[in-house]
Design a protein around this motif. Structure first.
Motif, PDB file in Angstrom:
ATOM      1  N   MET A   1      44.190  37.727  47.780  1.00 28.77           N
ATOM      2  CA  MET A   1      43.266  38.257  46.779  1.00 28.77           C
ATOM      3  C   MET A   1      44.067  38.637  45.546  1.00 28.77           C
ATOM      4  SD  MET A   1      40.520  41.393  47.004  1.00 28.77           S
ATOM      5  CE  MET A   1      39.342  40.437  47.954  1.00 28.77           C
ATOM      6  N   HIS A   2      43.900  37.879  44.488  1.00 30.40           N
ATOM      7  CA  HIS A   2      44.628  38.141  43.252  1.00 30.40           C
ATOM      8  C   HIS A   2      43.958  39.274  42.478  1.00 30.40           C
ATOM      9  CE1 HIS A   2      47.447  34.815  43.474  1.00 30.40           C
ATOM     10  NE2 HIS A   2      46.453  34.032  43.830  1.00 30.40           N
ATOM     11  N   ASN A   3      44.778  40.059  41.805  1.00 29.93           N
ATOM     12  CA  ASN A   3      44.302  41.196  41.030  1.00 29.93           C
ATOM     13  C   ASN A   3      44.161  40.822  39.565  1.00 29.93           C
ATOM     14  OD1 ASN A   3      44.376  43.059  43.282  1.00 29.93           O
ATOM     15  ND2 ASN A   3      46.599  43.005  43.097  1.00 29.93           N
ATOM     16  N   VAL A   4      42.939  40.895  39.069  1.00 31.21           N
ATOM     17  CA  VAL A   4      42.645  40.554  37.675  1.00 31.21           C
ATOM     18  C   VAL A   4      42.385  41.835  36.896  1.00 31.21           C
ATOM     19  CG1 VAL A   4      41.061  39.362  36.114  1.00 31.21           C
ATOM     20  CG2 VAL A   4      41.613  38.352  38.344  1.00 31.21           C
ATOM     21  N   LEU A   5      43.040  41.969  35.744  1.00 29.52           N
ATOM     22  CA  LEU A   5      42.749  43.075  34.837  1.00 29.52           C
ATOM     23  C   LEU A   5      41.933  42.526  33.677  1.00 29.52           C
ATOM     24  CD1 LEU A   5      42.959  45.938  33.758  1.00 29.52           C
ATOM     25  CD2 LEU A   5      45.204  45.352  32.787  1.00 29.52           C
ATOM     26  N   LEU A   6      40.678  42.951  33.568  1.00 25.50           N
ATOM     27  CA  LEU A   6      39.789  42.531  32.491  1.00 25.50           C
ATOM     28  C   LEU A   6      39.742  43.626  31.433  1.00 25.50           C
ATOM     29  CD1 LEU A   6      37.558  40.742  31.198  1.00 25.50           C
ATOM     30  CD2 LEU A   6      35.913  41.945  32.667  1.00 25.50           C
ATOM     31  N   VAL A   7      40.114  43.268  30.206  1.00 28.67           N
ATOM     32  CA  VAL A   7      40.097  44.230  29.095  1.00 28.67           C
ATOM     33  C   VAL A   7      39.031  43.758  28.110  1.00 28.67           C
ATOM     34  CG1 VAL A   7      41.489  45.479  27.419  1.00 28.67           C
ATOM     35  CG2 VAL A   7      42.592  44.474  29.440  1.00 28.67           C
ATOM     36  N   GLU A   8      37.872  44.380  28.165  1.00 27.10           N
ATOM     37  CA  GLU A   8      36.716  43.910  27.395  1.00 27.10           C
ATOM     38  C   GLU A   8      35.790  45.089  27.104  1.00 27.10           C
ATOM     39  OE1 GLU A   8      34.286  42.388  25.273  1.00 27.10           O
ATOM     40  OE2 GLU A   8      35.454  40.703  26.118  1.00 27.10           O
TER      41      GLU A   8
ATOM     42  N   GLN B   1      34.169  35.246  43.631  1.00 30.06           N
ATOM     43  CA  GLN B   1      35.132  34.161  43.837  1.00 30.06           C
ATOM     44  C   GLN B   1      36.380  34.618  44.595  1.00 30.06           C
ATOM     45  OE1 GLN B   1      34.275  31.025  43.020  1.00 30.06           O
ATOM     46  NE2 GLN B   1      32.337  31.945  42.342  1.00 30.06           N
ATOM     47  N   GLY B   2      36.383  35.879  45.014  1.00 26.87           N
ATOM     48  CA  GLY B   2      37.485  36.365  45.842  1.00 26.87           C
ATOM     49  C   GLY B   2      38.577  37.112  45.102  1.00 26.87           C
ATOM     50  N   PHE B   3      38.317  37.510  43.865  1.00 29.84           N
ATOM     51  CA  PHE B   3      39.307  38.266  43.092  1.00 29.84           C
ATOM     52  C   PHE B   3      39.017  39.764  43.176  1.00 29.84           C
ATOM     53  CE2 PHE B   3      39.297  34.086  41.101  1.00 29.84           C
ATOM     54  CZ  PHE B   3      40.653  33.844  40.881  1.00 29.84           C
ATOM     55  N   ASN B   4      40.065  40.537  43.019  1.00 29.65           N
ATOM     56  CA  ASN B   4      39.929  41.979  42.880  1.00 29.65           C
ATOM     57  C   ASN B   4      40.030  42.287  41.388  1.00 29.65           C
ATOM     58  OD1 ASN B   4      39.841  44.763  43.481  1.00 29.65           O
ATOM     59  ND2 ASN B   4      42.083  44.870  43.416  1.00 29.65           N
ATOM     60  N   VAL B   5      38.962  42.804  40.787  1.00 23.24           N
ATOM     61  CA  VAL B   5      38.905  42.952  39.336  1.00 23.24           C
ATOM     62  C   VAL B   5      38.900  44.428  38.935  1.00 23.24           C
ATOM     63  CG1 VAL B   5      37.695  42.322  37.224  1.00 23.24           C
ATOM     64  CG2 VAL B   5      37.546  40.830  39.226  1.00 23.24           C
TER      65      VAL B   5
ATOM     66  N   ASP C   1      47.967  40.502  38.628  1.00 28.38           N
ATOM     67  CA  ASP C   1      48.397  39.110  38.696  1.00 28.38           C
ATOM     68  C   ASP C   1      48.057  38.328  37.433  1.00 28.38           C
ATOM     69  OD1 ASP C   1      49.445  39.130  41.404  1.00 28.38           O
ATOM     70  OD2 ASP C   1      47.372  39.360  42.054  1.00 28.38           O
ATOM     71  N   ILE C   2      47.011  38.758  36.728  1.00 27.94           N
ATOM     72  CA  ILE C   2      46.615  38.066  35.501  1.00 27.94           C
ATOM     73  C   ILE C   2      45.764  39.018  34.659  1.00 27.94           C
ATOM     74  CG2 ILE C   2      44.508  37.067  36.519  1.00 27.94           C
ATOM     75  CD1 ILE C   2      45.152  34.507  34.848  1.00 27.94           C
ATOM     76  N   VAL C   3      45.864  38.877  33.334  1.00 24.70           N
ATOM     77  CA  VAL C   3      45.122  39.738  32.414  1.00 24.70           C
ATOM     78  C   VAL C   3      44.171  38.882  31.586  1.00 24.70           C
ATOM     79  CG1 VAL C   3      45.264  41.359  30.489  1.00 24.70           C
ATOM     80  CG2 VAL C   3      47.045  41.363  32.265  1.00 24.70           C
TER      81      VAL C   3
END
Length: 245
Positions: A4-11, A27-31, A50-52
């Motif tokens: 489970m990839h960790n996504v940082l959403l800055v919005e 979709q299986g991400f941790n946001v 893992d991604i921004v």
């Protein structure tokens, strides 16, 4: 998805942020969602990222400045950054890529297209090298493919994931002209459409980082109508190369 990839959403657009969070979670991400630019670095320091996904226009601190801060923060320098913007002009793209962004998505964001961009960046980051312990050495330049580390004249050079991949690809083909279509297929997994200039922007950025005169380049050459050339024997001379602390 193996993990489970960790996504940082800055919005700061809450409606957009809500559906992106919901879609990526499905979709299986941790946001993790943040609505202000000046809070991003603290979140990254406290959480595994893992991604921004980074909006350009933000309260507190704009996305370009946030991108630069992330790249200056050692532990997060290799974290892929995809910038989101409502502006489609090339000026935004150039500034974003030079600040260290890996990709650029124009709003309105399409769910499947965004997912493809995210998976592509994660794939680039996690992809094992054919020879993971190999180093590419050209005079005073050393590229460690396993550690994703670049050293020039005894100093480490901080590169975004995309810039590192581009530099490595050019260095792997040192002495040979690589055409734009080959670069796109290798790094973007698609054919060059004749319009996308991101690798021209990246080449310009590499010239700045390695003190290569854009008017008379010796290290990175553009062969008009053909592509790019990494000059293998141009890395011996001492220069006034400086990395800002």
């Amino acid at each position: 998805m193996d993990k489970m990839h960790n996504v940082l959403l800055v919005e700061d657009d809450i409606s957009l942020a809500n559906w992106v969070c919901e879609y990526l979670t499905e979709q299986g991400f941790n946001v993790t969602h943040v609505a202000r630019g000046d809070l991003v670095l603290d979140v990254i320091k406290k959480n595994s990222t893992d991604i921004v996904l980074l909006d350009v226009m933000l309260p507190g601190l704009n996305g370009i400045e946030v991108c630069r801060l992330i790249r200056q923060h050692k532990p997060s320098q290799q974290v892929p950054i995809i910038m989101l913007t409502a502006r489609a002009d090339e000026f935004d793209e150039v500034i974003g890529l030079e600040a260290g962004a890996d990709d650029y998505v124009i709003k309105p964001v399409r769910p499947r297209a965004l997912l493809a961009r995210i998976n592509r960046q994660l794939s680039h980051r996690n992809k094992a090298e054919i020879n993971p312990n190999s180093e590419l050495i050209f005079g005073e330049l050393t590229i460690n493919q396993a550690a994703k580390r670049v050293v020039y004249q005894g100093k480490e050079v901080d590169l975004s994931t995309s810039l590192f991949a581009f530099l490595t690809y050019l260095a792997q083909h040192a002495g040979s002209v690589v055409d734009r279509d080959s670069v796109f297929k290798a790094l973007k997994k698609r054919e060059y459409d004749g319009q996308d200039r991101r690798f021209d922007v990246m080449l310009s950025t590499l010239r700045k980082l390695f003190n290569d005169d854009p008017q008379k380049p010796k290290k990175f050459k553009t062969i008009w109508g053909k592509g790019y050339l990494f000059v293998s024997d141009a890395w011996q001379e001492k220069s006034n190369f400086v990395i800002d602390e």
